[in-house]
Design a protein around this motif. Sequence first.
Motif, short mmCIF file in Angstrom:
data_model
loop_
_atom_site.label_atom_id
_atom_site.label_comp_id
_atom_site.label_asym_id
_atom_site.label_seq_id
_atom_site.Cartn_x
_atom_site.Cartn_y
_atom_site.Cartn_z
N SER A 132 -5.19 9.13 7.10
CA SER A 132 -5.44 8.52 8.41
C SER A 132 -4.94 7.09 8.46
CB SER A 132 -6.94 8.57 8.73
OG SER A 132 -7.69 7.86 7.76
N THR A 133 -5.16 6.31 7.40
CA THR A 133 -4.67 4.93 7.40
C THR A 133 -3.14 4.87 7.37
OG1 THR A 133 -4.96 4.89 4.99
CG2 THR A 133 -6.74 4.00 6.32
N ALA A 134 -2.51 5.78 6.60
CA ALA A 134 -1.05 5.79 6.54
C ALA A 134 -0.45 6.19 7.88
CB ALA A 134 -0.58 6.74 5.44
N TYR A 135 -1.02 7.21 8.53
CA TYR A 135 -0.47 7.64 9.82
C TYR A 135 -0.72 6.59 10.90
CZ TYR A 135 0.72 10.67 13.71
OH TYR A 135 1.31 11.20 14.82
N GLU A 136 -1.82 5.87 10.78
CA GLU A 136 -2.07 4.79 11.74
C GLU A 136 -1.01 3.71 11.61
OE1 GLU A 136 -5.58 1.55 12.86
OE2 GLU A 136 -5.84 2.98 11.22
N ARG A 137 -0.62 3.38 10.40
CA ARG A 137 0.44 2.39 10.19
C ARG A 137 1.78 2.93 10.71
NH1 ARG A 137 -0.28 -1.35 6.13
NH2 ARG A 137 1.83 -1.00 5.37
N TYR A 138 2.02 4.23 10.51
CA TYR A 138 3.24 4.85 10.98
C TYR A 138 3.35 4.75 12.51
CZ TYR A 138 6.82 8.49 11.56
OH TYR A 138 7.95 9.18 11.91
N MET A 139 2.27 5.12 13.19
CA MET A 139 2.28 5.07 14.64
C MET A 139 2.31 3.64 15.17
SD MET A 139 2.64 8.04 15.66
CE MET A 139 2.50 7.61 17.39
N GLU A 140 1.69 2.72 14.45
CA GLU A 140 1.73 1.33 14.87
C GLU A 140 3.15 0.77 14.78
OE1 GLU A 140 -0.95 -2.73 14.16
OE2 GLU A 140 -1.23 -0.94 12.90
N GLY A 141 3.86 1.18 13.74
CA GLY A 141 5.26 0.78 13.65
C GLY A 141 6.10 1.38 14.75
N ARG A 142 5.82 2.64 15.11
CA ARG A 142 6.57 3.27 16.20
C ARG A 142 6.28 2.58 17.53
NH1 ARG A 142 9.85 4.15 19.06
NH2 ARG A 142 10.72 6.13 19.82
N ARG A 143 5.03 2.21 17.76
CA ARG A 143 4.69 1.51 19.00
C ARG A 143 5.38 0.16 19.06
NH1 ARG A 143 -0.48 4.04 18.24
NH2 ARG A 143 -1.13 2.31 16.90
N ALA A 144 5.45 -0.53 17.93
CA ALA A 144 6.12 -1.84 17.90
C ALA A 144 7.60 -1.68 18.25
CB ALA A 144 5.96 -2.49 16.54
N TRP A 145 8.24 -0.64 17.72
CA TRP A 145 9.66 -0.46 18.01
C TRP A 145 9.88 0.01 19.45
CZ3 TRP A 145 12.43 -2.42 14.16
CH2 TRP A 145 13.82 -2.42 14.31
N THR A 146 8.96 0.79 19.99
CA THR A 146 9.05 1.17 21.40
C THR A 146 8.95 -0.06 22.29
OG1 THR A 146 8.07 3.32 20.91
CG2 THR A 146 8.04 2.60 23.20
N THR A 147 8.02 -0.96 21.96
CA THR A 147 7.89 -2.20 22.73
C THR A 147 9.15 -3.04 22.63
OG1 THR A 147 5.50 -2.17 22.28
CG2 THR A 147 6.46 -4.23 23.07
N LEU A 148 9.75 -3.08 21.44
CA LEU A 148 10.99 -3.85 21.28
C LEU A 148 12.10 -3.27 22.15
CD1 LEU A 148 12.73 -5.97 19.89
CD2 LEU A 148 13.12 -4.34 18.03
N THR A 149 12.21 -1.95 22.20
CA THR A 149 13.24 -1.33 23.05
C THR A 149 13.02 -1.67 24.51
OG1 THR A 149 13.46 0.49 21.45
CG2 THR A 149 14.29 0.87 23.69
N MET A 150 11.78 -1.56 24.96
CA MET A 150 11.48 -1.83 26.37
C MET A 150 11.75 -3.30 26.70
SD MET A 150 7.81 -1.64 28.31
CE MET A 150 7.26 -3.03 27.31
#
Length: 480
Positions: A132-150
């Motif tokens: 759960s902690t690893a997947y949370e970090r994975y999704m947090e990184g994906r959200r950060a990159w989505t925000t960067l794209t936007m």
Amino acid sequence: MAFPRSSLQMGEDRASVSISEEALIKERGRRPTFIPESFMPSNRNKHRNSHSQSFDDYFLGPRELDRHSKWPMLFRIHGSCVPELLLPLLFVAAWTTSICLFSRHVRDLGISSTLLTVLGFIVALSLSFRSSTAYERYMEGRRAWTTLTMVSQNLARNVWINAVEREESAKDDLLAKVTALNLIVAYAQALKHRLRFEPYTHYDDLRDRVGHLDTFAKEATELEPHRDDDPPTFWESWGEYLAIPMALSNPRKKIKNANYPLGNLTLEILNHLTVYINTIIAGGCFRANIYQTQALNAVMTMNDIQANTDRILNTPLPLAYAIAISQLTWVYILILPFQLYTTLGMVAIPGTLFAAYMILGFASIGREIENPFGRDVNDLPLDDFCNQLAVDIDIIMATAPRDSDVFVKHEQNQLMHPLSRNGYEAWSESSIDEIRSALKKKSLISQKNVQPGLRRRDDVMQGEGDRRYERMRSSGNDVV
């Protein structure tokens, strides 16, 4: 397009160039030259078919988003943790086989399964926490990159459309806008390399985008030509495939062994972007204050994204947790054959292997996605994200900012589709009341197409609603 000979010849060959050729070279240097198509970056050879794909490419990552496999999930190897578990499972098989053979032919080593129940609950709890902690970090990184794209797309569109090109310096303003949008792409590329502990500027996707900037990373790249860029050896490659800890090198080795200040390339790119925004604000290119605020806020958000990704990268699972989970899982696996032999006999060998595969598999997945910015198969495909962002910004720059009349008053602008196929010119001759009446009819047709109960004429409600629909059809000559 022919290239100047001076750019292709070295050493003694340059001495043979005549004076007329030198003059021609200088004359050509005044005009922009274009990269031949064969040298342009392309995804044409990015993918290889299953017959030409090498062994190395099959296990390298991250996994490409457009790669498709027709194999069932049960039989897929690319992306699974099987290669990393080969050696541990071989060790577990040898250990379990020796315990079972010793118990069968020498002395029974079987014990009660009470310990299995107690430790199983703890192992399941620890693996759940790790996953759960690893997947949370994975999704947090994906959200950060989505925000960067936007944010990058919004900033590029704001600069390209809202920053007016002044009449006295239209060409300079246009080239400056192109430079700024290229810096936005360069920021994403630099952030990707920063998250992968690649602090220099000589990389193919970054070199030409930041070569004109005065940065610490550029200076370190020029002063340190013999960087540690050697490809991994055969044993290092196999050690990485099989996840052998002794064969893995320190990912921060380049930063640790640097002899010159590396600076912070992403931060320095944002400095140049901010200087450009301040320049166009001072020059009056932004006609509204909201455009200025949006541009500066976008730069601040990009800086915030860098801080968030650095936090994800530099704050792994505490070492005590990682060591405890690893020790607990291995203790559970090693005592498993002692408890299974009493009830299963020699069947304890495949039973232990299957249990070890599940336990070590979940632990391996958590360890792999804990850092979502790396080069493992299941990490985020940052290369694809950066390439797509570059394409999007090039699309924004492909069309010059135009007046809205260009597309609003276009002859093919079917404003009342699907009610009417008439263009803007036909509707511009109608009165406002006729246009509003047509919009109401258009709304009724849209509802009819969406609501299942109105798609067939037999299902339309009887009564006043039905009669209103019939009146609408009889009054509209262009209804389709």
